[in-house]
Scaffold this motif. Structure first.
Motif, short mmCIF file in Angstrom:
data_model
loop_
_atom_site.label_atom_id
_atom_site.label_comp_id
_atom_site.label_asym_id
_atom_site.label_seq_id
_atom_site.Cartn_x
_atom_site.Cartn_y
_atom_site.Cartn_z
N ALA A 143 0.82 -1.21 0.00
CA ALA A 143 0.00 0.00 0.00
C ALA A 143 0.86 1.26 0.00
O ALA A 143 0.46 2.29 -0.55
CB ALA A 143 -0.94 -0.01 1.21
N THR A 146 1.57 1.70 -3.83
CA THR A 146 0.44 1.99 -4.71
C THR A 146 -0.24 3.32 -4.37
O THR A 146 -0.98 3.86 -5.18
CB THR A 146 -0.60 0.86 -4.66
OG1 THR A 146 -1.01 0.65 -3.30
CG2 THR A 146 -0.02 -0.43 -5.21
N SER A 147 0.00 3.83 -3.17
CA SER A 147 -0.60 5.12 -2.79
C SER A 147 0.38 6.28 -2.94
O SER A 147 0.06 7.42 -2.60
CB SER A 147 -1.10 5.07 -1.33
OG SER A 147 -0.02 4.83 -0.44
N THR A 149 2.16 9.31 -4.34
CA THR A 149 1.67 10.35 -5.26
C THR A 149 2.80 11.14 -5.93
O THR A 149 2.53 12.12 -6.61
CB THR A 149 0.76 11.33 -4.51
OG1 THR A 149 1.48 11.92 -3.41
CG2 THR A 149 -0.49 10.63 -3.99
N GLY A 167 2.07 5.60 -7.81
CA GLY A 167 0.96 4.71 -7.48
C GLY A 167 0.16 4.28 -8.69
O GLY A 167 -0.27 3.13 -8.79
#
Length: 286
Positions: A143, A146-147, A149, A167
């Motif tokens: 996570a 993928t998160s 920014t 992400g």
């Protein structure tokens, strides 16, 4: 040495002795019965995956060829392409790129080098490899990745003016792979399951002291020298809630395979190079 099983139990119950091929770590293990052919001068497109057991120098190319053989060029090229996790020197990504397959190297300490006729120790860092390079580590189910920014351009350079984030590239990947990814092995599997994309890993170091939570689904009954299933069968052990700790390479491979389900079955294969060459992978849902 945690990452090596000097004496390992095979599935048929027999033992197999390993000997040191060199002192450089996990990839230096070989059996006395293996015939090794050095293919250092082979071209990346000419490696035959079946008849010969190659030295560890070709392991990245062999794995990349296996990925193409298993998943196909078109599938691997979908979206943002392949996520090459813990790829280090980038040889998997480089080989995939030679076939026109986009790839992103994800490694907290990337070591990409320009190819040269000089010995590898004299290679210079490649300032512009032909694939994206993201200097990140994976944790948990990925996570954190993928998160992310942060914005990068198509060459993997940090570029706030670009519209694509780390992400987004991760979430649009066709699949995730890892050759001897060590600490990133479990996160690769968990991230692939969360994103509903296939993965292919070649496990290596077990490192049980770093991952004491790993437990086998079965427990060995030392008195009767048999394997007891924890799902209802009598085992003559005081605690049936957990299996034995995962401490060996063979136990780690079983542990990973046990993470599969009816919805997402896992498979295994072997690559034709010396050392830890077992591939554990999943297939596309469609």
């Amino acid at each position: 040495v945690e990452c090596l099983d000097i004496l390992e139990y095979c599935e048929d119950g027999e033992t197999r002795d390993f000997s040191w091929h060199d002192d450089r770590g996990c990839e230096g293990v070989q059996t006395s019965t293996v015939t090794v052919m050095n293919s250092t001068n082979s071209q990346s497109r000419d490696i035959d995956l079946e008849p010969t057991i190659y030295t560890k120098t070709d392991r990245h190319k062999i794995f990349a060829h296996w990925l193409i053989q298993q998943y196909g060029h078109d599938f691997l090229s979908r979206g943002s392409g392949v996520l090459d996790v813990a790829g280090g020197c980038g040889e998997i990504s480089r080989t995939l790129h030679s076939f026109g397959i986009p790839s992103t190297l994800v490694d907290p300490n990337p070591r990409c080098y320009e190819h040269s006729k000089k010995p590898k120790r004299d290679w210079k860092p490649d300032s512009s490899p032909p694939f994206r390079v993201f200097p990140y580590a994976l944790y948990g189910d990925g996570a954190n990745f993928t998160s992310n920014t942060e914005k990068f351009d198509d060459n993997g350079e940090n570029n706030e003016g670009h519209s694509t984030t780390v992400g987004e590239i991760a979430q649009n990947a066709s699949m995730i792979c890892g050759l001897h990814p060590d600490q990133a092995t479990d996160p690769i599997v968990e991230m692939a399951l969360r994103l509903n994309i296939p993965f292919a890993i070649v496990p290596c170091c077990v490192m049980p002291s770093l991952f004491p939570h790993r437990r086998q689904k079965t427990k060995r009954n030392k008195k009767k020298n048999n394997i007891c299933n924890l799902n209802g069968f009598d085992c003559d052990t005081p605690d049936k809630s957990v299996g034995d700790p995962v401490r060996s390479y063979s136990a780690y491979c079983r542990y990973l395979l046990d993470l599969s389900s009816e919805a997402v079955p896992f498979y295994e294969d072997k690559l034709s190079f010396v050392g830890r060459n077992k591939v554990i992978f999943s297939k596309p849902n469609n």
